[in-house]
Design a protein around this motif. Structure first.
Motif, short mmCIF file in Angstrom:
data_model
loop_
_atom_site.label_atom_id
_atom_site.label_comp_id
_atom_site.label_asym_id
_atom_site.label_seq_id
_atom_site.Cartn_x
_atom_site.Cartn_y
_atom_site.Cartn_z
N LEU A 178 0.86 -1.18 0.00
CA LEU A 178 0.00 0.00 0.00
C LEU A 178 0.90 1.23 0.00
CD1 LEU A 178 -2.67 -1.04 2.69
CD2 LEU A 178 -2.65 -1.50 0.23
N VAL A 184 -3.28 9.00 1.95
CA VAL A 184 -4.17 7.93 1.48
C VAL A 184 -3.29 6.78 1.00
CG1 VAL A 184 -5.99 7.24 -0.13
CG2 VAL A 184 -5.95 9.58 0.78
N LEU A 185 -3.65 5.54 1.36
CA LEU A 185 -2.91 4.35 0.97
C LEU A 185 -3.58 3.71 -0.25
CD1 LEU A 185 -2.41 2.97 4.57
CD2 LEU A 185 -0.58 3.78 3.09
N TYR A 186 -2.81 3.56 -1.33
CA TYR A 186 -3.33 2.98 -2.56
C TYR A 186 -2.63 1.65 -2.83
CZ TYR A 186 -5.27 7.60 -3.54
OH TYR A 186 -5.96 8.78 -3.47
N SER A 234 -10.14 1.63 -5.54
CA SER A 234 -9.64 2.74 -6.35
C SER A 234 -9.55 4.04 -5.55
CB SER A 234 -10.55 2.95 -7.56
OG SER A 234 -11.89 3.18 -7.14
N ASN A 235 -10.41 4.17 -4.53
CA ASN A 235 -10.37 5.39 -3.72
C ASN A 235 -9.33 5.35 -2.61
OD1 ASN A 235 -12.38 6.55 -5.21
ND2 ASN A 235 -14.03 5.86 -3.86
N GLY A 236 -8.67 4.20 -2.42
CA GLY A 236 -7.63 4.08 -1.41
C GLY A 236 -8.17 3.90 -0.01
N TYR A 273 -8.35 12.48 -0.24
CA TYR A 273 -7.14 12.76 -1.01
C TYR A 273 -6.64 14.18 -0.72
CZ TYR A 273 -3.90 12.92 -4.95
OH TYR A 273 -2.79 13.00 -5.73
#
Length: 616
Positions: free
Chosen positions: A51, A57-59, A67-69, A268
């Motif tokens: 991540l 924000v962790l993606y 997709s939004n993390g 974000y």
């Protein structure tokens, strides 16, 4: 010793990977796949996920399901926890990754770089109980920090390259369409995960490009309006659409031409580097739009001046009203490409359609437009510029864009020109100003023609009875005798009219004349014309009608007049006909009708006589 050997082996393998791939621009996913091979060999771990932390924000790298993390704030309370039961951080991550058995939190300079999610295996569990796990966490943190810095440099180069390429596009074209497309595509390349759109001010032409809209003060968000008015970037926490909204004004040197909107996940955070890129992008695109707009405006002004000059020259020619309206219709179609056109002129306090009006304005569907325009001009002389007509009348209509310019004569609205289009916001304000100029130049010519027609009407019509004057009748009959095959001429005389004037006065006599004149026009309609011959005598001419047709009409008139006059009067009539195979002149025709009238008078009045065929 076994765990020490594992740690040394991992270091050697990571060093080998780094040396081997130092010159290759690997992606983050490719780095993760290589590292996954190391973890598989050393710990038999088959599933692993990283991540990456971006703006709190962790993606995840390998899945698009999130997709939004994952907001860092939701994990922050558990990031320092290690190997306690229950492990709240792991339990939280299991909601997203079922295989999560352990985590490594990678940090650098006091900030979270990312989180490595690891599948449970016996070898790993044994290793994780030793101090070597902290060494591995630090090693991976250092390595990922270097990789991330490399990504930042690469990303910075990408931003600069995009700005350079878009600047090249902006400086190579004056096509507004190309500028807007380049801007939309550039934003998509830099922010592929986020939606974006351009909102252009109302004076911009609609271009039909995807994600390009017209600015509407009534519908836009306050933060968008603030960015447009102030010229400063705004960020809106739009909880109603579960997004964070960035509004960047598109500015030129002379004004603001719209707003770039970027929609991101609600947690974000745009980095300073991203904000700076967006500001540069909107600034250079604003300057490009402004230059293109000025370029097109200068060409449009030249074209408009040529159009006005051409129109003025044509209007100075001796054209009649129909010719002027036909010419204006062609000019309006060429300049504005409307869906419908209407020319309306005032007649008996009602606007009536004139030549050049399209078929739509004769239909029932056009009534809502005509009523709205008539109501407006009943209290104002200002033109109308409507972008969304259905919003004014609160009902759905076919045509939404409308421009209406009044035809003003002697400071009063004597008519108007209206053009419509199906699409809302179709006409620009520049088009509105041009149309005003065209119609104002035309109003004087139309005014002169209407005055000429009024003067001609005064010459051609009898003031009292509104019947045609004798001179007009003479011309009409002479033209008919040249072009038609036959016709009938009728003279009518009011019986004992002098007695009416002497008994009841001339005012009553005038009223009787007007009544009879009105009844004659109602009886004849478009079969011919009626005229005042002189005094109490009137005339009817019927082209392409024979004696039998004329007798039938005159018989009804003679029967009708005593019933509609007060005091009641009667008529005597003389009828004469002509055929083109007879050598008969207009003067002979008049003489024949007069002889027949004389016969009707002498044979008892209140009757008709036909020349050479006396009947009553």
């Amino acid at each position: 010793m076994r765990n020490l050997q594992i740690m040394q082996s991992i270091k050697c393998q990571l060093l080998d990977l780094w040396i081997k791939n130092a010159g290759k621009p690997l992606t983050a996913i490719e780095y993760l796949e290589l590292f996954n091979g190391v973890m598989l060999r050393e710990f038999n771990i088959k599933k692993i996920e990283y991540l990456n932390a971006e703006n709190d924000v962790l993606y995840p790298l390998t899945t698009s399901d999130i997709s939004n993390g994952i907001p860092c704030t939701s994990l922050a309370p558990h990031l320092e926890q290690r190997h306690r039961s229950p492990h709240l951080l792991i339990e939280t991550l299991k909601r997203y990754f079922e295989y999560a058995g352990d985590v490594l939190v990678l940090k650098g300079n006091g900030e979270i770089l990312g989180i490595l999610i690891i599948e449970d295996t016996p070898i790993w569990n044994s290793f994780a109980q030793t101090p070597y796990v902290a060494d591995l966490e630090k090693l991976l943190s250092d390595m990922f920090r270097v990789i991330k810095n490399s990504w930042k440099n690469t990303y910075e180069k990408k931003l600069n390259r995009e700005l350079f390429e878009m600047t090249e596009v902006f400086h190579s074209t004056m096509d507004i369409n190309h500028i807007l497309e380049a801007m939309i595509h550039g934003v998509k390349r830099i922010f592929p995960k986020f939606n974006s759109k351009l909102i252009l001010s109302n004076d911009q032409d609609r271009r039909g490009i995807e994600n390009v809209y017209v600015f509407d003060y009534l519908l836009e968000r306050p933060s968008t309006i603030e960015a447009f008015v102030s010229g400063e970037m705004t960020i809106d926490h739009a909880s109603d659409i579960d997004s964070r909204l960035l509004n960047a004004p598109i500015k030129g040197k002379q004004g603001i031409y719209g707003v770039l909107q970027i929609f991101t996940p609600i947690d974000y955070r745009f980095s300073p580097r991203e904000k700076k890129f967006i500001q540069h992008l909107t600034q250079i695109s604003g300057n490009a739009l402004e230059n293109a707009k000025l370029y097109h405006q200068s060409h449009r002004l030249v074209s408009d001046l040529q159009l006005i000059n051409e129109t003025s020259q044509r209007l100075n020619m001796k054209l009649n009203k129909e010719e002027i309206l036909s010419f204006l219709t062609k000019q309006l179609n060429k300049s504005f490409t409307p869906s419908e056109i209407c020319f309306a002129l005032l007649d008996d306090d009602q606007f009536q359609n004139a030549k050049g009006t399209s078929a739509f304005f004769y239909q029932e569907e056009a009534r809502v437009y005509k009523n709205y325009i008539a109501k407006h001009f009943a209290s104002s002389t200002d033109p109308l510029f409507v972008a969304e007509f259905d919003s004014l009348i609160e009902q759905k209509v076919a045509y939404n864009s409308m421009m209406v310019v009044p035809i003003i004569i002697r400071e009063k609205v004597q008519g108007y020109c209206a053009i419509l289009h199906l699409d809302p916001y179709y006409f620009s304000f520049d088009s509105f100003k041009l149309m005003q100029s065209l119609i104002r130049h035309s109003s004087l010519a139309i005014s002169n023609i209407l005055l000429r027609e009024q003067l001609q009407e005064m010459v051609d019509r009898d003031y009292l009875t509104k019947l045609y004057a004798r001179k007009y009748l003479d011309r009409y009959v002479e033209n008919s005798m040249e072009e038609d095959e036959y016709g009938a001429f009728v003279l009518l005389d009011i019986d004992n009219f002098k007695m009416i004037n002497d008994t009841f006065g001339h005012q009553t006599g005038d009223f009787i004349l007007k009544t009879i004149g009105n009844q004659l026009q109602l009886s004849i309609q478009d079969q011919g014309i009626c005229a005042r011959w002189g005094g109490e005598e009137m005339a009817i001419y019927l082209p392409n009608k024979d004696a039998n047709d004329a007798i039938e009409i005159v018989r009804k008139i003679i029967k009708l007049i005593p019933n509609v006059t007060e005091p009641s009067v009667t008529l005597s009539s003389g009828i004469a006909e002509w055929h083109n195979d007879l050598d008969l002149t207009y003067q002979h025709l008049l003489k024949n009708a007069d002889i027949a009238l004389y016969e009707a008078k002498n044979s008892g009045k209140n009757r008709y006589c036909l020349f050479q065929s006396i009947s009553s």
